[in-house]
Structure formats: C-alpha cells, structure tokens
Design a protein around this motif. Structure first.
Motif, PDB file in Angstrom:
ATOM      1  N   UNK A   1     -18.422 -43.514 -23.066  1.00  0.00           N
ATOM      2  CA  UNK A   1     -19.196 -44.699 -22.698  1.00  0.00           C
ATOM      3  C   UNK A   1     -18.396 -45.918 -23.182  1.00  0.00           C
ATOM      4  N   UNK A   2     -18.078 -46.857 -22.280  1.00  0.00           N
ATOM      5  CA  UNK A   2     -17.275 -48.015 -22.693  1.00  0.00           C
ATOM      6  C   UNK A   2     -18.060 -49.013 -23.542  1.00  0.00           C
TER       7      UNK A   2
ATOM      8  N   UNK B   1     -12.235 -47.664 -31.050  1.00  0.00           N
ATOM      9  CA  UNK B   1     -12.159 -46.268 -30.632  1.00  0.00           C
ATOM     10  C   UNK B   1     -13.204 -45.991 -29.556  1.00  0.00           C
ATOM     11  N   UNK B   2     -13.141 -46.747 -28.473  1.00  0.00           N
ATOM     12  CA  UNK B   2     -14.040 -46.545 -27.341  1.00  0.00           C
ATOM     13  C   UNK B   2     -13.214 -46.537 -26.060  1.00  0.00           C
TER      14      UNK B   2
ATOM     15  N   UNK C   1      -9.729 -41.893 -20.305  1.00  0.00           N
ATOM     16  CA  UNK C   1      -8.955 -43.127 -20.275  1.00  0.00           C
ATOM     17  C   UNK C   1      -8.425 -43.436 -21.674  1.00  0.00           C
ATOM     18  N   UNK C   2      -7.383 -44.207 -21.729  1.00  0.00           N
ATOM     19  CA  UNK C   2      -6.830 -44.618 -23.021  1.00  0.00           C
ATOM     20  C   UNK C   2      -7.807 -45.570 -23.682  1.00  0.00           C
TER      21      UNK C   2
ATOM     22  N   UNK D   1     -21.568 -46.697 -27.307  1.00  0.00           N
ATOM     23  CA  UNK D   1     -20.228 -46.659 -26.730  1.00  0.00           C
ATOM     24  C   UNK D   1     -19.352 -45.752 -27.588  1.00  0.00           C
ATOM     25  N   UNK D   2     -18.453 -45.025 -26.939  1.00  0.00           N
ATOM     26  CA  UNK D   2     -17.539 -44.154 -27.674  1.00  0.00           C
ATOM     27  C   UNK D   2     -17.313 -42.848 -26.940  1.00  0.00           C
ATOM     28  N   UNK D   3     -16.631 -41.935 -27.630  1.00  0.00           N
ATOM     29  CA  UNK D   3     -16.340 -40.606 -27.109  1.00  0.00           C
ATOM     30  C   UNK D   3     -17.389 -39.635 -27.651  1.00  0.00           C
TER      31      UNK D   3
END
Length: 131
Positions: free
Chosen positions: A60-61, A35-36, A28-29, A90-92
């Motif tokens: 993880x949002x 940057x999550x 997802x954008x 949270x993050x990529x």
C-alpha cells in the motif's frame, strides 16, 4: 558476492541431480526516504504451486492506508476464505493461506485466486493448491 549469486561446490566428476526454484517477487522499488512502495501491488503466491501454506505479499503506497481485503476465490467465483480484512497502513504486508476455508475445512486441490480489494485498487493472482 552479489545477492543473487549462487555458488555450486565442485562435484569432482559426480553427476548431481538438482532442482532450482526461482520465485519472482514482484514489487515496486520503495521510495528512498521511507519503507513503503511507490504504488499498489499484489505479488504472486509464494510458493506456487503449494501444498501446505503459501504467502501473498502486497503493498500500500504512502497516504493510501485504508480498509484492505484479501480473499481466496474458487474457480466458480465464490469467496472461500478471507485472509485479511482490516484497516491497513501504507507499507509492505503479507497474508498466509493454509489451504483451508473460512470454517477450517481443507479445500480440495485445484486453482484458486487471491484477490486484493482497496477503495482505489483491485488485483487478482492465481494460486495452485496441490495435494
């Protein structure tokens, strides 16, 4: 040039044998202020099929950090490798699988499944190991 633009040099009449592999990375954008990702996701293994290592991306949002488990499952549903099992912010993130089981043994070629488990989300993607 655009980010996805590919420039192929002139071949001057020669036949060129080329293969182009495009590996989609579905995510997802990210929200514009951080940057999550906006929602949970598990990406397909890249590359897939693979023969040495493959990378599994997941997100993880914001506000949803918790214990995350990423495991590799065989076709019989048995967990053969835990790649990630820890508190995750949270993050990529990325987990890498080297084609081995939890004991360091090389697993046979075949179809495997990568499963992400979070208290609020579960997802599974297929990965093909070739030899």
């Amino acid at each position: 040039r655009h980010q996805n633009e590919v420039i192929i040099p002139p071949t001057h009449g020669r036949i060129v044998d080329m293969q182009l592999y495009i590996y989609p990375f579905t995510s997802p954008i990210a929200s514009s202020e951080s940057n999550v990702p906006d929602k949970f996701f598990l990406s397909s293994a890249i590359p897939n099929p693979f023969n040495i290592t493959t990378t599994i991306g997941f997100g993880i949002p914001a506000g949803k950090g918790n214990i995350v488990k990423i495991e590799i499952i065989d076709q019989q549903g048995r967990s053969i490798r835990t790649l990630w099992e820890k508190s995750t912010s949270a993050g990529y993130h990325q987990a890498i699988w080297d084609g081995n089981d939890n004991y360091g043994n090389v697993v046979p070629a075949g179809v495997y499944f990568c499963r992400l488990v979070h208290p609020e989300f579960e997802a599974t993607k297929r990965a093909v190991l070739i030899k």
